[in-house]
Design a protein around this motif. Structure first.
Motif, short mmCIF file in Angstrom:
data_model
loop_
_atom_site.label_atom_id
_atom_site.label_comp_id
_atom_site.label_asym_id
_atom_site.label_seq_id
_atom_site.Cartn_x
_atom_site.Cartn_y
_atom_site.Cartn_z
N TYR A 156 0.94 -1.07 0.00
CA TYR A 156 -0.01 0.03 0.11
C TYR A 156 1.02 1.06 -0.17
CZ TYR A 156 -4.72 -1.77 0.92
OH TYR A 156 -6.09 -2.47 0.58
N SER A 157 0.28 2.26 -0.61
CA SER A 157 1.14 3.67 -0.54
C SER A 157 0.25 4.30 0.62
CB SER A 157 0.89 4.28 -1.97
OG SER A 157 -0.57 4.71 -1.89
N PHE A 197 6.30 1.77 -2.93
CA PHE A 197 6.46 3.01 -3.19
C PHE A 197 7.38 4.15 -2.47
CE2 PHE A 197 2.03 1.19 -3.96
CZ PHE A 197 1.60 2.02 -5.18
N GLU A 201 5.00 8.81 -3.59
CA GLU A 201 4.17 8.33 -4.43
C GLU A 201 4.36 8.45 -5.93
OE1 GLU A 201 0.10 7.81 -3.11
OE2 GLU A 201 0.45 8.00 -1.01
N LEU A 204 7.70 3.88 -7.98
CA LEU A 204 7.60 2.44 -7.27
C LEU A 204 8.71 1.79 -7.76
CD1 LEU A 204 5.23 0.42 -6.05
CD2 LEU A 204 5.50 -0.50 -8.33
N CYS A 218 4.76 6.12 -11.44
CA CYS A 218 3.60 5.46 -11.22
C CYS A 218 2.65 6.14 -11.95
CB CYS A 218 3.44 5.64 -9.88
SG CYS A 218 4.57 5.06 -8.56
#
Length: 270
Positions: A156-157, A197, A201, A204, A218
């Motif tokens: 997850y970011s 991440f 963000e 990646l 991303c």
């Protein structure tokens, strides 16, 4: 192959020259590791001996393949070959939830930043998003499909985007709240082992089951850099909290770090 015994009472017995008394087995030996006196036991001893129920939660019926802490460190998720996902309370070691729904072994997992959801990836090629909010049933309310191979890693970011790496050699970036696939990243020649991440963000980083680590934009899915300084299979990768350095760990028992200054097209425009 051996490891240091972490049980104080077992270590004391070994240090006293009585490895067979109160210790894991009769094969452990005392050794010096720097300034630390350590009781070293064969790994097979730890695998075969009965765990202390007060320290090691038991509940899975087969091999455990993934574990992940919640961001607040209060919960631990685990999944494995029994196709089940279990969520534990860290302090007490008690099972809080049993999540059933995957049709094959659970290989990867990660909590959302809000701890409201848990994402799990499986050999059934699906990602399940489990709703963990109080008062909701312990069932998956979303199934993300699109990969054609085992979901080997999830991340997850900070804002709640989800990256998934697969044995199909691709990486998907999802928006779980709408069950939508935002971008697909292609370029690895082997299955994807780890994804992470950057703090902003924009990027990646991914490690494949090969001697390379890739950095991606991303938003566009473009590969910004391919780092080939790894001497063996890159098992894991991560950015530092400031996003300036990324680190990878490989099977050659070394770690590599690289300063990362390349900006994505989005970063250039701002």
């Amino acid at each position: 192959m051996a490891r240091c015994c972490s049980q104080p009472q077992r270590m004391a017995a070994c240090m006293a020259g009585r490895p067979g008394v109160g210790s894991c087995c009769g094969g452990c030996t005392a050794t010096q590791v720097g300034r630390l006196r350590c009781c070293v036991c064969p790994v097979s001893c730890h695998l075969s001996s009965s765990p202390d129920p007060g320290l090691v939660p038991a509940g899975h019926q087969r091999s455990v393949e993934t574990v992940s802490f919640s961001p607040d460190s209060k919960q631990l998720a685990s999944g494995g070959w029994d196709k089940r996902v279990m969520i534990w309370e860290v302090q007490s070691g008690q099972v809080l939830r049993l999540l059933v729904g995957h049709r094959d072994s659970v290989q990867s997992s990660d909590f959302s930043p809000t701890v409201n959801c848990l994402a799990t990836g499986s050999w059934d090629s699906t990602i399940r998003i489990w709703d963990l909010r109080a008062g909701t049933p312990a069932v998956s309310h979303q199934v993300l499909e699109g990969h054609s191979g085992n979901i080997s890693c999830l991340c997850y970011s900070a804002s709640g985007l989800l990256a998934s790496g697969s044995w199909d050699k691709t990486i998907h970036i999802w928006k779980p709240t709408t069950s939508s696939l935002l971008v697909q990243l292609k370029g690895h020649v082997t299955w994807v082992k780890s994804v992470a991440f950057s703090p902003d963000e924009l990027r990646l980083v991914s490690a494949g089951y090969s001697r390379m680590v890739k950095v991606w934009d991303c938003s566009t899915g473009k590969c910004l850099e391919t780092l080939k300084g790894v001497l063996d299979v890159a098992h894991t990768c991560a950015f530092t909290p400031d996003g300036k350095i990324l680190v990878s760990g490989a099977a050659d028992q070394t770690r590599r770090q690289a300063s990362h200054t390349t900006k994505s097209p989005r970063a250039t425009q701002t």
